[in-house]
Write a protein that holds these residues in place. Structure first.
Motif, PDB file in Angstrom:
ATOM      1  N   VAL A  98      -5.124  14.021  -4.503  1.00 36.36           N
ATOM      2  CA  VAL A  98      -4.410  12.782  -4.186  1.00 36.36           C
ATOM      3  C   VAL A  98      -4.619  11.737  -5.271  1.00 36.36           C
ATOM      4  O   VAL A  98      -3.747  10.894  -5.503  1.00 36.36           O
ATOM      5  CB  VAL A  98      -4.828  12.216  -2.801  1.00 36.36           C
ATOM      6  CG1 VAL A  98      -4.400  13.153  -1.696  1.00 36.36           C
ATOM      7  CG2 VAL A  98      -6.307  11.934  -2.720  1.00 36.36           C
ATOM      8  N   LEU A 102      -1.513   9.500  -7.697  1.00 36.81           N
ATOM      9  CA  LEU A 102      -1.648   8.042  -7.659  1.00 36.81           C
ATOM     10  C   LEU A 102      -1.876   7.491  -9.061  1.00 36.81           C
ATOM     11  O   LEU A 102      -1.292   6.461  -9.439  1.00 36.81           O
ATOM     12  CB  LEU A 102      -2.809   7.644  -6.744  1.00 36.81           C
ATOM     13  CG  LEU A 102      -2.586   7.821  -5.239  1.00 36.81           C
ATOM     14  CD1 LEU A 102      -3.871   7.478  -4.481  1.00 36.81           C
ATOM     15  CD2 LEU A 102      -1.435   6.947  -4.741  1.00 36.81           C
ATOM     16  N   ALA A 105       1.320   7.702 -11.022  1.00 35.47           N
ATOM     17  CA  ALA A 105       2.240   6.647 -10.592  1.00 35.47           C
ATOM     18  C   ALA A 105       1.874   5.313 -11.241  1.00 35.47           C
ATOM     19  O   ALA A 105       2.754   4.534 -11.631  1.00 35.47           O
ATOM     20  CB  ALA A 105       2.211   6.524  -9.079  1.00 35.47           C
ATOM     21  N   ARG A 111       6.625   4.257  -8.173  1.00 35.83           N
ATOM     22  CA  ARG A 111       5.940   4.151  -6.889  1.00 35.83           C
ATOM     23  C   ARG A 111       5.948   5.501  -6.166  1.00 35.83           C
ATOM     24  O   ARG A 111       6.994   6.133  -6.023  1.00 35.83           O
ATOM     25  CB  ARG A 111       6.614   3.094  -6.018  1.00 35.83           C
ATOM     26  CG  ARG A 111       5.930   2.873  -4.684  1.00 35.83           C
ATOM     27  CD  ARG A 111       6.598   1.738  -3.920  1.00 35.83           C
ATOM     28  NE  ARG A 111       6.472   0.477  -4.652  1.00 35.83           N
ATOM     29  CZ  ARG A 111       6.981  -0.675  -4.205  1.00 35.83           C
ATOM     30  NH1 ARG A 111       7.652  -0.707  -3.064  1.00 35.83           N
ATOM     31  NH2 ARG A 111       6.828  -1.770  -4.923  1.00 35.83           N
ATOM     32  N   PRO A 112       4.782   5.954  -5.700  1.00 36.04           N
ATOM     33  CA  PRO A 112       4.750   7.226  -4.957  1.00 36.04           C
ATOM     34  C   PRO A 112       5.377   7.060  -3.583  1.00 36.04           C
ATOM     35  O   PRO A 112       5.475   5.935  -3.073  1.00 36.04           O
ATOM     36  CB  PRO A 112       3.242   7.519  -4.845  1.00 36.04           C
ATOM     37  CG  PRO A 112       2.588   6.182  -4.911  1.00 36.04           C
ATOM     38  CD  PRO A 112       3.439   5.343  -5.831  1.00 36.04           C
ATOM     39  N   VAL A 117       1.110   7.927   0.075  1.00 32.17           N
ATOM     40  CA  VAL A 117       0.112   6.864   0.176  1.00 32.17           C
ATOM     41  C   VAL A 117      -0.646   6.983   1.501  1.00 32.17           C
ATOM     42  O   VAL A 117      -1.873   6.835   1.561  1.00 32.17           O
ATOM     43  CB  VAL A 117       0.773   5.482   0.047  1.00 32.17           C
ATOM     44  CG1 VAL A 117      -0.241   4.368   0.286  1.00 32.17           C
ATOM     45  CG2 VAL A 117       1.408   5.331  -1.329  1.00 32.17           C
ATOM     46  N   ALA A 120      -3.061   9.848   1.237  1.00 32.94           N
ATOM     47  CA  ALA A 120      -4.221   9.477   0.433  1.00 32.94           C
ATOM     48  C   ALA A 120      -5.211   8.650   1.257  1.00 32.94           C
ATOM     49  O   ALA A 120      -6.425   8.858   1.204  1.00 32.94           O
ATOM     50  CB  ALA A 120      -3.777   8.693  -0.803  1.00 32.94           C
ATOM     51  N   THR A 154      -9.116  13.830 -12.569  1.00 32.97           N
ATOM     52  CA  THR A 154      -7.803  13.191 -12.645  1.00 32.97           C
ATOM     53  C   THR A 154      -7.493  12.775 -14.077  1.00 32.97           C
ATOM     54  O   THR A 154      -6.384  12.991 -14.581  1.00 32.97           O
ATOM     55  CB  THR A 154      -7.768  11.964 -11.715  1.00 32.97           C
ATOM     56  OG1 THR A 154      -7.938  12.404 -10.363  1.00 32.97           O
ATOM     57  CG2 THR A 154      -6.449  11.225 -11.831  1.00 32.97           C
TER      58      THR A 154
END
Length: 311
Positions: A98, A102, A105, A111-112, A117, A120, A154
């Protein structure tokens, strides 16, 4: 026949946290990392020697930079698993699934989806409960290290997608250079005073159980896992592979509880359920929104070329 080997990778990755915990202490983390990847690196070099020689200077530099990030991930994960349970480690690290969309984005300013969201948030709430299995206390140092490792993963995935030089590189060569860079970092650290036991003394002290754990991490969680990923992605979709590999935290919890004798408690069980539900929901949302639209789409629910601790 394509799914079963990929599922086997998820199982061995899930078991890797308990295996790493069983052969590593605070004073042997760096030595174990040197031994683990020194075993597998010559095989990768020999297998892909011709394509390694074909890499450009820019590709070597890009892969080397990724290897430095990878070394940080290995260190965070291995120190983390020493100081927390294998179950917690496997579930917390799954937050990478997740964190990555993010972060992308934020970088791309796209915007996800609202569903992502929400997923997440569900996962984060699950991690909070997971680390409070014995009552509401401060998370352990190991839990925090695993959270940092998820953030570092990430960064690694986004860097792989955005360093132009490595996009066209052969995946085996890219992984080999990254692991080589990471081993070089571990070797330098091992030579410094105060960083724990030397690889040679640790190897000499290992008994059959420790060597079995080390070989499991090297051969099955790295070599086997990497070649299965290369083989399977050519025969099915990256999304299907990532979906199967996304069951890793479930196997980590199952192995930790059944073989490691770990206990979650009521809060921990509730947190584990939320983490698994949130990451599964988030993966589906991200794949639906990003299917074919960006360089990270194929990696968003996976590990990248050489995911740490497990791979």
């Amino acid at each position: 026949m394509t799914d079963l080997p990929v599922l086997a990778v998820a199982v061995v990755w899930g078991a890797s946290y308990l295996a790493a915990k069983g052969i590593t202490t605070t004073h042997t983390v760096i030595a174990v990392l040197v031994l683990r990847f020194a075993i597998v690196l010559p095989v990768l070099v020999a297998t892909g020697w011709r394509k390694l020689r074909a890499l450009t200077g820019a590709q070597w530099r890009g892969a080397g930079l990724l290897g430095l990030v990878l070394s940080g991930i290995f260190l965070l994960e291995t120190y983390g698993v020493v100081h927390t349970s294998a179950t917690n480690a496997g579930l917390i690290i799954s937050l990478t699934m997740v964190f990555t969309p993010l972060a992308e984005a934020a970088v791309t300013r796209v915007r996800p989806p609202a569903s992502f969201v929400a997923a997440a948030g569900l996962s984060v709430a699950g991690v909070i409960l997971l680390t409070q299995g014995g009552g509401f206390t401060s998370p352990s140092a190991g839990d925090l290290l695993m959270l940092l490792a998820a953030l570092a993963r990430t960064v690694h995935v986004l860097a792989m997608a955005r360093i132009k030089a490595v996009r066209s590189a052969d995946s085996l060569s890219l992984t080999t250079v990254q692991l080589g860079s990471a081993v070089a970092v571990f070797a330098v650290l091992a030579a410094l005073p105060g960083t724990g036991a030397s690889p040679w003394s640790v190897a000499a002290d290992f008994g059959p159980r420790e060597w079995a754990g080390l070989i499991f991490l090297s051969v099955f969680c790295t070599l086997f896992a990497f070649f299965v990923q290369m083989w399977s992605v050519r025969r099915t979709s990256p999304s299907r592979v990532s979906l199967l590999l996304g069951t890793e935290p479930l196997w980590a919890a199952a192995v930790g509880v059944s073989l490691g004798g770990e206990r979650l408690g009521a809060l921990g069980v509730a947190g584990a359920v939320l983490v698994l539900a949130g990451t599964a929901w988030g993966r589906r949302s991200a794949e639906g929104a990003e299917r074919g639209t960006g360089p990270v789409a194929d990696r968003v629910a996976g590990r990248g070329a050489a995911g740490p601790t497990s791979s």
